[in-house]
Design an enzyme around this catalytic site. Structure first.
Site, PDB file in Angstrom:
ATOM      1  CD  GLU A  47      -1.581  -0.278   3.624  1.00  0.00           C
ATOM      2  OE1 GLU A  47      -2.058  -0.447   3.826  1.00  0.00           O
ATOM      3  OE2 GLU A  47      -0.473   0.166   4.544  1.00  0.00           O
ATOM      4  CG  HIS A 148      -0.612  -0.679  -4.366  1.00  0.00           C
ATOM      5  ND1 HIS A 148      -1.163  -0.778  -3.797  1.00  0.00           N
ATOM      6  CD2 HIS A 148      -1.000   0.948  -4.756  1.00  0.00           C
ATOM      7  CE1 HIS A 148      -2.020   0.451  -3.471  1.00  0.00           C
ATOM      8  NE2 HIS A 148      -2.332   1.264  -4.722  1.00  0.00           N
ATOM      9  CB  CYS A 149      -2.885  -5.803  -2.710  1.00  0.00           C
ATOM     10  SG  CYS A 149      -1.285  -7.074  -2.759  1.00  0.00           S
ATOM     11  CB  THR A 150      -3.220  -4.545   1.784  1.00  0.00           C
ATOM     12  OG1 THR A 150      -4.320  -3.955   2.339  1.00  0.00           O
ATOM     13  CG2 THR A 150      -2.756  -4.150   3.612  1.00  0.00           C
ATOM     14  CB  THR A 156       0.754  -7.089  -5.486  1.00  0.00           C
ATOM     15  OG1 THR A 156      -0.022  -6.344  -5.513  1.00  0.00           O
ATOM     16  CG2 THR A 156       2.086  -7.032  -6.216  1.00  0.00           C
TER      17      THR A 156
END
Length: 257
Positions: A47, A148-150, A156
């Site tokens: 993130e 992206h993710c977290t 990702t």
């Protein structure tokens, strides 16, 4: 802000520790046909809780599009910092279900949950639609782009693996690249495990650690589902995601030097 303890060619962000070039370091990962993956085209990250300096680094890299794979609750809790010159795009993929990890009894249960997450990446129609949308944008939108993710490791990680597959990188190299998250994100993992110990007890660290790591068996679970349902990654891309030969050729051309 660059970390001077790593090679000069590897851009690191102090406020997003799993940020990296999909192509790897140096001249880029080799492909089976003797080429290289092109550096500076596609970036992956966790993130984007960025410092102003790191937002400036992404702007200097010329990032034009940011694809956020997180769910709405994740976004609301930690919205991305705006990057000058980049358009933000939401393309949700379901991550680790909070209700499934809140009552984990042991590490084996955590591993089973993680494997299920990767299985869903391949089997769920909603996930396939999102990955199709992401890859289509990466093939057709202006470069460079970032997704992206977290934590930048699961949703990702599967997207990055697919890009390297399309580029023609061998499976062993793809797996090694996937596992780099455990090195890049070690400080973040230590921080969150400390919070687990503080709030749930020190004995729970070993229970929850598998959800904060990547393991070869996780990514292999996705590949196993691909083989079962589509016969190959090529079949998954065409029949599962609905990507045609022209789009895949355009993406491969962008990916390879």
């Amino acid at each position: 802000m660059s970390d001077t303890t790593v090679p000069d060619e590897l851009v690191r962000l102090a406020s997003a520790d799993n940020f990296r070039d999909v192509a790897g370091t140096g001249p880029g990962y080799p492909t089976v046909d003797g080429g290289r993956v092109r550096r500076g085209a596609f970036f992956r990250s966790n993130e984007l809780q960025l410092s102003s300096a790191d937002a400036g680094v992404l702007a200097d890299l010329g990032v034009t599009r940011i694809h956020d794979l997180r769910g709405q609750m994740e976004i609301e809790a930690h919205p991305d910092v705006e990057v000058p010159g980049a358009v933000w795009h939401h393309v949700e993929v379901s991550g680790i279900p909070m209700e499934m990890i809140s009552g984990l009894e042991d590490a084996d249960a955590a591993v089973r949950v993680m494997r299920q997450v990767y299985d869903v990446f391949v089997r769920a129609p909603e996930a396939r639609a999102s990955y199709a949308a992401l890859l289509t944008d990466l093939a057709t939108g202006p470069l460079p782009q970032l997704f992206h993710c977290t934590a930048g490791k699961d949703r990702t990680g599967w997207a990055a693996a697919l890009l390297l597959e399309i580029a023609g990188v061998d499976r062993a190299t793809i797996m090694a690249d996937y596992l780099l998250t455990n090195t890049f994100s070690s400080a973040t993992r230590t921080k969150y495990l400390a919070l687990v110990a503080e709030h749930l007890g020190a004995e729970k660290k070993a229970v929850y650690e598998p959800t904060m790591l990547v393991e070869e068996s996780y990514l292999q679970t996705a590949y196993d589902a691909v083989d079962e349902l589509y016969g190959s990654v090529d079949g998954y891309l065409r029949d599962g995601l609905g990507l045609d030969d022209l789009l895949l050729a355009e993406l491969r051309d962008r990916l390879t030097a």
